[in-house]
Motif scaffolding. Sequence first.
Motif, short mmCIF file in Angstrom:
data_model
loop_
_atom_site.label_atom_id
_atom_site.label_comp_id
_atom_site.label_asym_id
_atom_site.label_seq_id
_atom_site.Cartn_x
_atom_site.Cartn_y
_atom_site.Cartn_z
N TYR A 1 0.87 3.73 -3.01
CA TYR A 1 -0.31 4.53 -3.38
C TYR A 1 0.12 5.86 -4.02
O TYR A 1 1.06 6.50 -3.55
CB TYR A 1 -1.15 4.82 -2.12
CG TYR A 1 -2.33 5.72 -2.38
CD1 TYR A 1 -3.49 5.22 -2.95
CD2 TYR A 1 -2.26 7.08 -2.06
CE1 TYR A 1 -4.56 6.06 -3.19
CE2 TYR A 1 -3.34 7.92 -2.29
CZ TYR A 1 -4.48 7.40 -2.86
OH TYR A 1 -5.54 8.23 -3.11
N VAL B 1 -0.69 0.71 -7.95
CA VAL B 1 -0.89 -0.64 -7.43
C VAL B 1 0.30 -1.50 -7.82
O VAL B 1 0.76 -1.47 -8.96
CB VAL B 1 -2.21 -1.25 -7.98
CG1 VAL B 1 -2.36 -2.69 -7.51
CG2 VAL B 1 -3.40 -0.42 -7.53
N LEU C 1 -5.79 1.00 -1.06
CA LEU C 1 -5.46 -0.22 -1.79
C LEU C 1 -6.64 -1.17 -1.82
O LEU C 1 -6.93 -1.80 -2.85
CB LEU C 1 -4.24 -0.90 -1.16
CG LEU C 1 -3.82 -2.24 -1.76
CD1 LEU C 1 -3.52 -2.10 -3.25
CD2 LEU C 1 -2.61 -2.81 -1.03
N SER D 1 0.83 -1.21 0.00
CA SER D 1 0.00 0.00 0.00
C SER D 1 0.86 1.26 0.00
O SER D 1 0.36 2.35 -0.31
CB SER D 1 -0.92 0.00 1.22
OG SER D 1 -0.15 0.00 2.42
N LEU E 1 -6.14 -4.56 5.32
CA LEU E 1 -6.29 -3.37 4.48
C LEU E 1 -7.49 -2.51 4.89
O LEU E 1 -7.37 -1.29 4.97
CB LEU E 1 -6.42 -3.78 3.01
CG LEU E 1 -5.23 -4.52 2.40
CD1 LEU E 1 -5.48 -4.78 0.91
CD2 LEU E 1 -3.93 -3.74 2.59
N GLU F 1 -3.68 4.70 3.36
CA GLU F 1 -3.04 4.08 2.20
C GLU F 1 -3.51 2.65 2.01
O GLU F 1 -3.77 2.20 0.89
CB GLU F 1 -1.52 4.12 2.37
CG GLU F 1 -0.91 5.51 2.21
CD GLU F 1 0.59 5.48 2.37
OE1 GLU F 1 1.12 4.46 2.87
OE2 GLU F 1 1.26 6.47 1.99
N ARG F 2 -3.63 1.92 3.11
CA ARG F 2 -4.11 0.54 3.01
C ARG F 2 -5.57 0.48 2.60
O ARG F 2 -5.98 -0.38 1.82
CB ARG F 2 -3.89 -0.18 4.35
CG ARG F 2 -2.42 -0.39 4.69
CD ARG F 2 -2.22 -1.42 5.78
NE ARG F 2 -0.80 -1.73 5.95
CZ ARG F 2 -0.34 -2.76 6.64
NH1 ARG F 2 -1.19 -3.58 7.24
NH2 ARG F 2 0.95 -2.97 6.75
N LYS F 3 -6.35 1.39 3.13
CA LYS F 3 -7.76 1.43 2.74
C LYS F 3 -7.90 1.79 1.26
O LYS F 3 -8.77 1.26 0.56
CB LYS F 3 -8.51 2.44 3.60
CG LYS F 3 -8.66 2.01 5.05
CD LYS F 3 -9.35 3.07 5.88
CE LYS F 3 -9.49 2.62 7.34
NZ LYS F 3 -10.13 3.65 8.18
#
Length: 504
Positions: free
Chosen positions: A228, A231, A271, A225, A261, A267-269
């Motif tokens: 960002y 991907v 992704l 992630s 995520l 950032e993870r969200k």
Amino acid sequence: MSANDDMLSAFWTMGSDDPSVRAASADKLLSSAFSSPQASDLRYALKRLLAGLCSGRASARQGYAAALSLFLGHLSSPANTTAFGPGLADVLEALRDATAVPAAAKKGAETRDYAFGRLFGVLSVAKSGLIEAAGRGEAAEALGMCLEMYGTKKWMRETAAKAARSVIDSASPSVRAALISSDLASFLSSTPPTAETLYLTLATAPTSITPEVITSHADALASTSSLYPRVHIVWPALLDLCLPSPPLLSSLSASVVSSKLCTGTHERKALALNLLSLSCSSPSSGPSCVPHVFSRPAVRLLLNAATHDTSNKHTLNPLASETIRRVAEAAKEKGSGFRARVCATMLGVDPRFDSKTRTTTCHTLLKTLAPPDSLTYLSFLKSAFAKSAADAADEDEEKRLKAVRDGESVLDLISGAGKLFAGKPKPREDGGQPEMPAPGEVVFEALEFLMAAAFFDCSKATKADEEAGEGKKKSKKSKKPKKPAAAGGDLSSLFSLPGPAPHS
């Protein structure tokens, strides 16, 4: 102007930011070098192209790499009538020399220029066709250069892994098999699991990927992630493998997307939202993928980020809105069963999905359902209403009120489904009263359910709740409202609980 002068001018414009100028420069170089080829000119051109790979000027690295790929291809073609025809081993040795970091080089940007120069050089060699005609030893040397770069810097891993795959893919079948079974296998066995090692495994031995392998790479996959808004290259390949396989997809959804995520950093969200779009638009996705792709945490994240609240707008609101648009467009190209499951899943998380996101996503998709899938959707709504009835018995007041609101919204959805699937009146040619289409099974089921729900007498329970809310004392003879025994049982308590007016 002589051929040598044309060649020199081509080198100068090869670093332009304009792709068309770089392409014209490469064509000019090839025509001037091979119109009347001289070994000295070809040797000079190769040396100059290799040196240009390390230049940080404008787009010089891209221009020189593209020209080098074409130039190496011409060197091994009939266009080269000179005695100068270096093989793969000679080119790789020259590339190492040209991209070796000088002792006087400063750390930082200058060091990176040489590292990227070597990487672009290997990719150019792979595209030129030299590896395809080479033996195992020379191809292994090219692969070794990529794997060496993998271990230099963390930010080089992704591009080095992609270059390694390019080398393997460009080799002949027999050489490719030897590289995978020996050189690459040795590297993977001695390297800690990362997203890049998983990418190489997917490219060379996809059958070895199991749910346990995905779980062991969960942390590495979640760490991608950091790229960002881009991907990581592992995701398209991993989704193509997992989407047709429910066990793999279930492992990916549970161990990576839902647990790491959807509840992590922004950032993870982000992704997770991008993966939702990629999965839905993939040709490999079907109705069986929906429960895993549109998991409850993923849909809840999408809903929370896309909810329009002027006082507290979510950071990922633009991305979430774009994700909803892409999901809707992709679902339109899928079958009716896919659309029914997507709508059921999103409305199962929140029946007010469309109103909260200020879209008509579910309504638009529902209009295109086939009759069998319409019945499936209506069955889902009935189950959702029964669940709300069961949740209304919870001791927690907040949960009870939420169950009431959800139940009211589901009733609206059932009513709307009856109207939606009933169809529109057809005007008559003689100007008479429009003809109504014959009601289908969905309409009858919706009406039966609404009529059954309408026959509950909730007046006493409502009065008792109102008195309890006002703090009034009840007499000994007053009756307490009964709680529903189970889902789908006595629903009178559900309608008696205080709550806002039904959503419309």
